[in-house]
Design a protein around this motif. Structure first.
Motif, PDB file in Angstrom:
ATOM      1  N   LEU A  85       0.873  -1.174   0.000  1.00 37.19           N
ATOM      2  CA  LEU A  85       0.000   0.000   0.000  1.00 37.19           C
ATOM      3  C   LEU A  85       0.903   1.215   0.000  1.00 37.19           C
ATOM      4  O   LEU A  85       1.713   1.401   0.911  1.00 37.19           O
ATOM      5  N   LYS A  86       0.766   2.033  -1.034  1.00 35.33           N
ATOM      6  CA  LYS A  86       1.544   3.262  -1.114  1.00 35.33           C
ATOM      7  C   LYS A  86       0.572   4.424  -0.997  1.00 35.33           C
ATOM      8  O   LYS A  86      -0.403   4.501  -1.741  1.00 35.33           O
ATOM      9  N   LEU A  87       0.841   5.306  -0.054  1.00 38.26           N
ATOM     10  CA  LEU A  87       0.058   6.526   0.090  1.00 38.26           C
ATOM     11  C   LEU A  87       0.888   7.638  -0.528  1.00 38.26           C
ATOM     12  O   LEU A  87       1.893   8.065   0.029  1.00 38.26           O
ATOM     13  N   PHE A  88       0.469   8.068  -1.693  1.00 37.71           N
ATOM     14  CA  PHE A  88       1.200   9.031  -2.510  1.00 37.71           C
ATOM     15  C   PHE A  88       0.581  10.411  -2.328  1.00 37.71           C
ATOM     16  O   PHE A  88      -0.600  10.597  -2.570  1.00 37.71           O
ATOM     17  N   LYS A  89       1.378  11.374  -1.866  1.00 36.08           N
ATOM     18  CA  LYS A  89       0.898  12.748  -1.678  1.00 36.08           C
ATOM     19  C   LYS A  89       1.475  13.595  -2.808  1.00 36.08           C
ATOM     20  O   LYS A  89       2.664  13.891  -2.824  1.00 36.08           O
ATOM     21  N   PRO A  90       0.647  13.975  -3.798  1.00 32.80           N
ATOM     22  CA  PRO A  90       1.158  14.703  -4.962  1.00 32.80           C
ATOM     23  C   PRO A  90       1.832  16.026  -4.630  1.00 32.80           C
ATOM     24  O   PRO A  90       2.752  16.436  -5.325  1.00 32.80           O
ATOM     25  N   SER A  91       1.419  16.682  -3.558  1.00 29.29           N
ATOM     26  CA  SER A  91       1.973  18.000  -3.245  1.00 29.29           C
ATOM     27  C   SER A  91       3.290  17.949  -2.477  1.00 29.29           C
ATOM     28  O   SER A  91       3.972  18.957  -2.358  1.00 29.29           O
ATOM     29  N   ASN A  92       3.660  16.780  -1.936  1.00 25.46           N
ATOM     30  CA  ASN A  92       4.881  16.689  -1.138  1.00 25.46           C
ATOM     31  C   ASN A  92       5.400  15.258  -1.154  1.00 25.46           C
ATOM     32  O   ASN A  92       4.882  14.396  -0.444  1.00 25.46           O
ATOM     33  N   ALA A  93       6.436  15.018  -1.936  1.00 26.35           N
ATOM     34  CA  ALA A  93       6.984  13.662  -2.067  1.00 26.35           C
ATOM     35  C   ALA A  93       7.554  13.140  -0.752  1.00 26.35           C
ATOM     36  O   ALA A  93       7.590  11.935  -0.523  1.00 26.35           O
ATOM     37  N   ALA A  94       7.968  14.032   0.134  1.00 23.29           N
ATOM     38  CA  ALA A  94       8.519  13.603   1.416  1.00 23.29           C
ATOM     39  C   ALA A  94       7.449  12.986   2.322  1.00 23.29           C
ATOM     40  O   ALA A  94       7.778  12.293   3.278  1.00 23.29           O
ATOM     41  N   PHE A  99       3.591   0.757   2.836  1.00 25.39           N
ATOM     42  CA  PHE A  99       3.373  -0.309   3.803  1.00 25.39           C
ATOM     43  C   PHE A  99       3.397  -1.642   3.075  1.00 25.39           C
ATOM     44  O   PHE A  99       2.701  -1.820   2.073  1.00 25.39           O
ATOM     45  N   ALA A 100       4.180  -2.590   3.584  1.00 23.49           N
ATOM     46  CA  ALA A 100       4.184  -3.950   3.033  1.00 23.49           C
ATOM     47  C   ALA A 100       3.013  -4.711   3.651  1.00 23.49           C
ATOM     48  O   ALA A 100       2.713  -4.562   4.835  1.00 23.49           O
TER      49      ALA A 100
END
Length: 142
Positions: A85-94, A99-100
């Motif tokens: 599960l990847k929670l991708f925040k477009p406004s801030n890559a940091a 989560f595996a």
């Protein structure tokens, strides 16, 4: 003033403008969507297959947010070979989170995100099951 002085003043003002422009541009933070976007582009056919496999499922996972926690509800979690599960925040890559996910007898997985930055995320759930790969993406708000 004569023409010579105006030309010198205009060159100095132009140089100040260019210097200011360079200074502002260098300080701007530029976050890429992905650092390995060339590799992702080459693997795009695999992504199409994952999406197609997910559409063919009779029961799909559900991704939701409850009290600053992300929940994945899926009754086939016990059949997972591997997942992410990847929670991708477009406004801030940091602020991106990964989560595996392993096979479990539970039908709901909970990921607590109380201490993480609030805002819009794209929840990207990729998993394999029965020797096939699947992918589900949903926009969520913390």
């Amino acid at each position: 003033m004569n023409w010579g002085k105006w030309i010198v003043v205009s060159f100095i003002l132009f140089a100040i403008f260019i210097g200011t422009l360079v200074f502002v541009c260098v300080r701007e933070d530029i976050s890429l969507v992905a650092n390995d976007y060339y590799k992702q582009e080459l693997d795009f056919q695999k992504q199409i297959e994952r999406d197609k496999n997910t559409l063919a499922l009779s029961v799909k996972p559900d991704i939701s947010v409850v009290n600053s926690s992300v929940l994945i509800a899926y009754k086939e979690l016990s059949n997972l070979q591997q997942g992410e599960l990847k929670l991708f925040k477009p406004s801030n890559a940091a602020s991106d989170l990964i989560f595996a996910i392993k096979s479990t007898a539970d039908t709901v997985l909970i990921f607590d995100l109380h201490d993480h930055e609030k805002g819009m995320y794209k929840a990207q759930f990729k998993w394999s099951m029965n020797n096939r790969e699947y992918y589900l993406e949903k926009t969520i708000y913390l």
